[in-house]
Every structure is written in structure tokens, then in C-alpha cells.
Write an enzyme that holds these catalytic residues in place. Structure first.
Site, PDB file in Angstrom:
ATOM      1  N   HIS A  52      75.821   2.305 -19.176  1.00 60.29           N
ATOM      2  CA  HIS A  52      76.750   2.029 -20.333  1.00 60.29           C
ATOM      3  C   HIS A  52      75.807   1.816 -21.656  1.00 60.29           C
ATOM      4  CE1 HIS A  52      75.952  -2.334 -19.178  1.00 60.29           C
ATOM      5  NE2 HIS A  52      75.557  -2.208 -20.489  1.00 60.29           N
TER       6      HIS A  52
HETATM    7  P1  TYD Z   1      78.510  -5.117 -15.149  1.00 65.85           P
HETATM    8  O1  TYD Z   1      78.680  -4.983 -16.598  1.00 65.85           O
HETATM    9  O2  TYD Z   1      79.368  -4.425 -14.249  1.00 65.85           O
HETATM   10  O3  TYD Z   1      77.151  -5.124 -15.045  1.00 65.85           O
HETATM   11  P2  TYD Z   1      76.241  -3.735 -15.063  1.00 65.85           P
HETATM   12  O4  TYD Z   1      76.359  -3.015 -16.147  1.00 65.85           O
HETATM   13  O5  TYD Z   1      74.792  -4.402 -14.631  1.00 65.85           O
HETATM   14  O6  TYD Z   1      76.396  -2.790 -13.588  1.00 65.85           O
HETATM   15  O7  TYD Z   1      78.911  -6.679 -14.775  1.00 65.85           O
HETATM   16  C1  TYD Z   1      79.299  -7.316 -13.817  1.00 65.85           C
HETATM   17  C2  TYD Z   1      80.676  -8.136 -13.862  1.00 65.85           C
HETATM   18  O8  TYD Z   1      79.966  -9.484 -14.641  1.00 65.85           O
HETATM   19  C3  TYD Z   1      81.789  -7.617 -14.621  1.00 65.85           C
HETATM   20  O9  TYD Z   1      82.833  -8.004 -13.823  1.00 65.85           O
HETATM   21  C4  TYD Z   1      81.459  -8.161 -15.951  1.00 65.85           C
HETATM   22  C5  TYD Z   1      80.986  -9.435 -15.622  1.00 65.85           C
HETATM   23  N1  TYD Z   1      80.092 -10.169 -16.725  1.00 65.85           N
HETATM   24  C6  TYD Z   1      80.423 -10.976 -17.696  1.00 65.85           C
HETATM   25  O10 TYD Z   1      81.519 -11.789 -17.465  1.00 65.85           O
HETATM   26  N2  TYD Z   1      79.682 -11.769 -18.504  1.00 65.85           N
HETATM   27  C7  TYD Z   1      78.383 -11.006 -18.804  1.00 65.85           C
HETATM   28  O11 TYD Z   1      77.728 -11.516 -19.864  1.00 65.85           O
HETATM   29  C8  TYD Z   1      78.103  -9.767 -17.934  1.00 65.85           C
HETATM   30  C9  TYD Z   1      76.889  -8.912 -18.515  1.00 65.85           C
HETATM   31  C10 TYD Z   1      79.075  -9.466 -17.371  1.00 65.85           C
END
Ligand code: TYD
Length: 140
Positions: A52
Site C-alpha cells: 500500500h
Molecule cells: P495491515 O494494514 O494489513 O498490515 P500490512 O499493511 O503490514 O500488511 O494491518 C493488519 C491489521 O491491523 C489490519 O486489520 C489493520 C490493523 N491495524 C490497526 O488497527 N492499526 C494500525 O496502526 C495498523 C498499522 C494496522
């Protein structure tokens, strides 16, 4: 190692005979106010995550233990960055599409972010990312 449009910052270690200590302060060692901290660890073998960019959020990535690699893409150029030291900070601008991979078993990837979590700030579709950023980057 220079990145696409972000950069690696080296922070100094305040070491003595007891061991090392590193410090990161808002607006001093990272160029934004830190509003949120999260960390990624115990990552399973072969996992690639991220995929992303953001509209607004700026981030600083530090591999405080172990190592991992970051694939960066600012819609014009792509680059791979190795984070293998607790003294290396990788600054990601909102327009840096990023993917994290090759996590060592012991990797703890610390992320400092300029904004509170907001799912609306994410661009998770690569074509949308190109639409939003390829023009603005060329104009810079
Ligand atoms: P995600 O965005 O999928 O991680 P990556 O981009 O590294 O693959 O995040 C995993 C989960 O955690 C998703 O359900 C969103 C949640 N999350 C939060 O609630 N707060 C945060 O600050 C972050 C980074 C993720």
C-alpha cells in the site's frame, strides 16, 4: 543507500560499556511529529506484507532486531532497501508504495507514523496508486 524519494537516516548510538542505546525524537531524528507506533514481529517465513501507499501518512521504519527488506515504488522508480541495523531509519513518504519481505526470524520492525490509524488514508489498489501519484511525481 539512497532511496527513491525518501531516505535512510543513520542515528548515532549512545554506547558505553553497558551496551548501546539509540534515541528517536519527534521532529529531531524523524522529520514529522510521531502520533502512532506499531511493530511487526514473529513474521512467518516467506510472508510479504504492506502492499500500500498513503494519502497523508509519513512513516519511519527501523528494524530494531534482525533484518528485512523493503520494496519501494514511487510510481516512477522502484528500489529495494535492506534494513539490518537498529541505527538505520527508512523514511517513507505518503507516495511510497511499500512491500516488506525477507523477514529474519528475529526481526522486529518498528514503525513510527505521523498520523493515527485511519483505513481511509490507505491506497491498497496499485492502479489507483498510479492514478493518484504518477502525475504528481512527474511534476515535481
Ligand atoms: P495491515 O494494514 O494489513 O498490515 P500490512 O499493511 O503490514 O500488511 O494491518 C493488519 C491489521 O491491523 C489490519 O486489520 C489493520 C490493523 N491495524 C490497526 O488497527 N492499526 C494500525 O496502526 C495498523 C498499522 C494496522
Amino acid at each position: 543507500m539512497k532511496t527513491v524519494n525518501s531516505g535512510i537516516i543513520e542515528i548515532s548510538t549512545l554506547g558505553d560499556n553497558r551496551g548501546n542505546l539509540s534515541v528517536i525524537e519527534s521532529l529531531i531524528h524523524v522529520p514529522f511529529e510521531i502520533k502512532r507506533v506499531f511493530y511487526i514481529y514473529a513474521t512467518k517465513e516467506g510472508v510479504r506484507r504492506g502492499f500500500h501507499a498513503h494519502h497523508k501518512t509519513r512513516q519511519a521504519l527501523i528494524s530494531v532486531a534482525g533484518s528485512c527488506k523493503i520494496h519501494l515504488d514511487n510510481a516512477i522508480r522502484k528500489e529495494e532497501v535492506l534494513l539490518d541495523s537498529p541505527n538505520k531509519i527508512l523514511i517513507l513518504e505518503p507516495n511510497d508504495w511499500h512491500e516488506m519481505y525477507d523477514f529474519s526470524n528475529d526481526c522486529v520492525l518498528l514503525v513510527l507514523a505521523s498520523e493515527l490509524y485511519d483505513s481511509e488514508d490507505y491506497i491498497r489498489d496499485y492502479d489507483e496508486f498510479l492514478k493518484v501519484y504518477s502525475k504528481s511525481v512527474q511534476e515535481v
